[in-house]
Design an enzyme around this catalytic site. Sequence first.
Site, PDB file in Angstrom:
ATOM      1  N   ALA A  76      33.450 -48.872  -4.872  1.00 25.72           N
ATOM      2  CA  ALA A  76      33.276 -48.084  -3.667  1.00 25.72           C
ATOM      3  C   ALA A  76      34.522 -47.968  -2.816  1.00 25.72           C
ATOM      4  O   ALA A  76      34.457 -47.409  -1.734  1.00 25.72           O
ATOM      5  CB  ALA A  76      32.137 -48.665  -2.833  1.00 25.72           C
ATOM      6  N   CYS A  77      35.648 -48.487  -3.217  1.00 24.59           N
ATOM      7  CA  CYS A  77      36.858 -48.418  -2.390  1.00 24.59           C
ATOM      8  C   CYS A  77      37.453 -47.018  -2.392  1.00 24.59           C
ATOM      9  O   CYS A  77      37.265 -46.242  -3.335  1.00 24.59           O
ATOM     10  CB  CYS A  77      37.899 -49.421  -2.883  1.00 24.59           C
ATOM     11  N   THR A  78      38.178 -46.727  -1.329  1.00 15.50           N
ATOM     12  CA  THR A  78      38.875 -45.450  -1.203  1.00 15.50           C
ATOM     13  C   THR A  78      40.314 -45.705  -0.787  1.00 15.50           C
ATOM     14  O   THR A  78      40.567 -46.537   0.085  1.00 15.50           O
ATOM     15  CB  THR A  78      38.194 -44.568  -0.137  1.00 15.50           C
TER      16      THR A  78
END
Length: 399
Positions: free
Chosen positions: A133-135
């Site tokens: 889920a990282c950006t």
Amino acid sequence: MPVPMALRSFSSVFVFCCTLARFCSGDRVPPRYSVNLDTAAAHRWDHVVAAENATFFPALRAILNNDKLRHVVALAKAVLGNDIEARRLFPMEMYEELSGISRASGLEFAELVIAGLVYDLFAAKKASLGARACTGIVAQSSKGDIFHGRNLDYDFTEELASITYVVDFARNGSILYTAVTFGPSPVFNTAVRWGVFSVTQNQRDEGNIFGNYWSLIVQGRAGVFTRIRQAVETVGSFDAAVDFFASVPLAAASYFVVGGTKPGEGAVVTRNRSAVVDVWRLKPQVGRWYVLETNYDHTSSVPKGDDRRRPLQRALNATGPDGLSGASLWNILSLTSVHPGDGERSPLNNITVYSTVFQASDPATFVTQVRTGRRPGAAEPEAGMVSLGGSLVDDLLVL
């Protein structure tokens, strides 16, 4: 270029954060500390531990003793948590820093070793721990300014949020680099060496867990977060940073999002353990004024239910290089309005631990907030997209 500590300004950060507060109810600015690299490594973190141990100790224990992880942790502590392995896994002065944190906090040394290797122990296909889920974004404004932003999302969100700190690492009276850490820790995956480059790291689920363990134990490779500390300590230019992350042996696959200080200095480095897969660079002259990484190769499609790419692309394209600033990039990272029926997922979601926006060229623009506010309108992943799975046996069965 080191930043004189006397010139560090908190006023602009405070005003910016206050402006953001009405948009992110429940969010907060994390504690900020200075670690003096000129002092004995074993005592650098004593003041941080003294201030935070009442929270740090139980939070780390809660993560490592979780029923889903404790079997993995117990084995990893036995194999990797000893003095010989720790000196190899945490080179330079990192080993002495860990020893000092253990002494001051009362946590087992092996526990801190494993905490510094959590990414390497669980980042793989079908691993038992991993929130994809990282950006990470690096973008260039029409004025040629480089902005870097990230959301860090992971399991154990509340525990990690409670031990998120900003740490300025100083040498000779000036801040050499700044990092966002989980607890008193010599290693991290969000950092900026002022005047040179910024780097954030995203999970890349590639290969299997056994391959990661082989890299750590047999091939003698340091962990991914350790490599980032090595880079901000020793690398002196943006191009050298890209080359470092493209070539350094890793214990686990990763994405490294790297920003510089000059026009065109931005890249996403896609890595396997042993080789670079791709280096995707800014090219404003052909319209590529930003590079964007979630947790999937930019040349591949994203799975339905975890499409954060399209909402971010829409927001970036609507902003354009003329509208790019630290504030507009923060708003982009804070997106919760998406189209879940089309398989989209909110970039800011209920497992977002913190967000950071910064420029390697300007310390006054550095902003980090812990994103503790619950977001009932945020589109969350479909079942299976974020998992906290079973055991080491489950991981090894994917071989």
